[in-house]
Design a protein around this motif. Structure first.
Motif, mmCIF file in Angstrom:
data_model
loop_
_atom_site.group_PDB
_atom_site.id
_atom_site.type_symbol
_atom_site.label_atom_id
_atom_site.label_comp_id
_atom_site.label_asym_id
_atom_site.label_seq_id
_atom_site.Cartn_x
_atom_site.Cartn_y
_atom_site.Cartn_z
ATOM 1 N N ARG A 1 -68.901 8.532 -31.557
ATOM 2 C CA ARG A 1 -69.460 8.590 -33.007
ATOM 3 C C ARG A 1 -69.867 10.272 -33.494
ATOM 4 O O ARG A 1 -69.520 10.389 -34.576
ATOM 5 N N LEU A 2 -70.414 10.789 -32.739
ATOM 6 C CA LEU A 2 -70.582 12.227 -32.947
ATOM 7 C C LEU A 2 -69.381 13.073 -33.192
ATOM 8 O O LEU A 2 -69.354 13.589 -34.355
ATOM 9 N N ARG A 3 -68.414 12.704 -32.401
ATOM 10 C CA ARG A 3 -67.113 13.542 -32.606
ATOM 11 C C ARG A 3 -66.744 13.200 -34.045
ATOM 12 O O ARG A 3 -66.192 14.156 -34.771
ATOM 13 N N GLU A 4 -66.574 11.958 -34.300
ATOM 14 C CA GLU A 4 -66.012 11.842 -35.849
ATOM 15 C C GLU A 4 -66.940 12.187 -36.934
ATOM 16 O O GLU A 4 -66.465 12.650 -37.877
ATOM 17 N N LEU B 1 -68.843 15.175 -36.686
ATOM 18 C CA LEU B 1 -68.520 16.424 -36.823
ATOM 19 C C LEU B 1 -67.151 16.772 -37.650
ATOM 20 O O LEU B 1 -66.902 17.533 -38.219
ATOM 21 N N TRP B 2 -66.382 15.919 -37.097
ATOM 22 C CA TRP B 2 -64.836 15.990 -37.676
ATOM 23 C C TRP B 2 -64.635 15.833 -39.101
ATOM 24 O O TRP B 2 -64.205 16.550 -40.006
ATOM 25 N N ALA B 3 -65.450 14.603 -39.547
ATOM 26 C CA ALA B 3 -65.458 14.543 -41.060
ATOM 27 C C ALA B 3 -66.038 15.489 -41.920
ATOM 28 O O ALA B 3 -65.862 15.710 -43.151
ATOM 29 N N TYR C 1 -66.077 20.370 -33.399
ATOM 30 C CA TYR C 1 -65.104 19.546 -32.490
ATOM 31 C C TYR C 1 -65.893 19.363 -31.139
ATOM 32 O O TYR C 1 -66.331 20.098 -30.681
ATOM 33 N N LEU C 2 -65.910 18.051 -30.632
ATOM 34 C CA LEU C 2 -66.435 17.681 -29.449
ATOM 35 C C LEU C 2 -65.487 17.468 -28.461
ATOM 36 O O LEU C 2 -64.695 16.386 -28.470
ATOM 37 N N GLN C 3 -65.602 18.121 -27.298
ATOM 38 C CA GLN C 3 -64.698 17.852 -26.208
ATOM 39 C C GLN C 3 -65.477 16.734 -25.306
ATOM 40 O O GLN C 3 -66.647 17.060 -25.067
ATOM 41 N N ILE C 4 -64.895 15.848 -24.759
ATOM 42 C CA ILE C 4 -65.319 14.704 -24.329
ATOM 43 C C ILE C 4 -64.638 14.298 -22.850
ATOM 44 O O ILE C 4 -63.559 14.110 -23.108
ATOM 45 N N SER C 5 -65.552 14.508 -21.754
ATOM 46 C CA SER C 5 -64.979 14.114 -20.582
ATOM 47 C C SER C 5 -65.965 13.989 -19.767
ATOM 48 O O SER C 5 -66.921 14.481 -19.941
ATOM 49 N N ARG D 1 -59.126 23.582 -38.061
ATOM 50 C CA ARG D 1 -58.053 22.878 -38.896
ATOM 51 C C ARG D 1 -56.761 22.736 -38.477
ATOM 52 O O ARG D 1 -56.140 23.520 -37.667
ATOM 53 N N GLY D 2 -56.271 21.529 -38.659
ATOM 54 C CA GLY D 2 -54.791 21.205 -38.171
ATOM 55 C C GLY D 2 -54.839 20.560 -36.710
ATOM 56 O O GLY D 2 -53.650 20.410 -36.454
ATOM 57 N N CYS D 3 -55.899 20.406 -36.225
ATOM 58 C CA CYS D 3 -55.921 19.904 -34.850
ATOM 59 C C CYS D 3 -55.538 18.320 -35.049
ATOM 60 O O CYS D 3 -56.085 17.732 -35.717
ATOM 61 N N THR D 4 -54.460 17.671 -34.232
ATOM 62 C CA THR D 4 -54.231 16.468 -34.573
ATOM 63 C C THR D 4 -54.774 15.631 -33.648
ATOM 64 O O THR D 4 -54.454 14.270 -33.535
ATOM 65 N N GLU D 5 -55.703 15.889 -32.860
ATOM 66 C CA GLU D 5 -56.204 14.945 -31.691
ATOM 67 C C GLU D 5 -56.914 13.803 -32.240
ATOM 68 O O GLU D 5 -56.581 12.697 -31.557
ATOM 69 N N LEU D 6 -57.505 13.928 -33.245
ATOM 70 C CA LEU D 6 -58.419 12.611 -33.821
ATOM 71 C C LEU D 6 -57.437 11.578 -34.685
ATOM 72 O O LEU D 6 -57.936 10.661 -34.419
ATOM 73 N N SER D 7 -56.296 12.247 -35.069
ATOM 74 C CA SER D 7 -55.682 11.137 -35.822
ATOM 75 C C SER D 7 -54.482 10.423 -34.808
ATOM 76 O O SER D 7 -54.098 9.585 -34.994
#
Length: 200
Positions: free
Chosen positions: A67-70, A72-74, A79-83, A94-100
């Motif tokens: 939820r936090l990642r979304e 921050l992105w919005a 950007y939140l790196q999650i592992s 800008r331009g990172c496609t990871e969330l899409s």
């Protein structure tokens, strides 16, 4: 930072505060320990040695992270790196496609019915499936899944695997109230991964 987190804040906001205070990032285990030490009321206060408590705590934390990642992105504020081994706030790019792109883990953790519908028997089945898949010849994947390293953003090096092993042993050791069965699974998984990735 105060010892206690503001109870009026959502779990994702509390996590955000802790990550802002730790720019190098935190492993999931360390993040949970910090939340518990600061009396977070959004996660179970029971010991993590119980399989179902551990699952629920892990699920709630990862739900908050996605939820936090979304959020921050919005707002284009980061950007939140999650592992499991590395949860870290990074600058917005800008331009990172990871969330899409389709992310099954995101879908799983944002679906609260997964939390409600998973009981103690389901958690026990997840653990037992590790052994059945190993016997079926999928030992490497089963070991990585037990260590939660299948979707890890970090390189799978012997040092990374050893760090995760130590975290899991610390969490599940019988001397700390953990399960002998779980510890045996962790040790077996480590033996397998050392065969594939070597020793640090």
């Amino acid at each position: 930072m105060n010892d206690d987190l503001d109870p009026s804040l959502d779990l994702s906001e509390q996590v955000h505060q802790l990550l802002c205070a730790t720019p190098t990032g935190l492993a999931e285990y360390d993040l949970i320990q910090q939340l518990k030490a600061r009396h977070c009321t959004h996660i179970p206060s029971l010991p993590l040695t119980d399989h179902l408590v551990l699952f629920r705590t892990h699920f709630l934390v990862f739900n908050a992270l996605y939820r936090l990642r979304e959020q921050l992105w919005a707002t284009q504020s980061g950007y939140l790196q999650i592992s499991a081994l590395s949860i870290r706030l990074l600058p917005y790019q800008r331009g990172c496609t990871e969330l899409s792109e389709h992310d099954p883990l995101r879908d799983y953790y944002l679906d609260m019915s997964q939390l409600k519908d998973t009981d103690e028997q389901d958690v026990a089945k997840l653990l037992s499936s590790f052994w059945s898949r190993m016997q079926g010849g999928e030992e490497q994947r089963a070991a990585l899944e037990l260590f939660e390293l299948t979707d890890c953003a970090l390189a799978l090096t012997p040092a990374t695997i050893k760090l995760r092993y130590r975290q899991l042993v610390s969490l599940h050791h019988p001397d700390r109230g953990g399960s002998t069965e779980r510890l045996q699974s962790i040790n077996k998984a480590m033996e397998i991964l050392e065969r594939y990735y070597g020793r640090p």
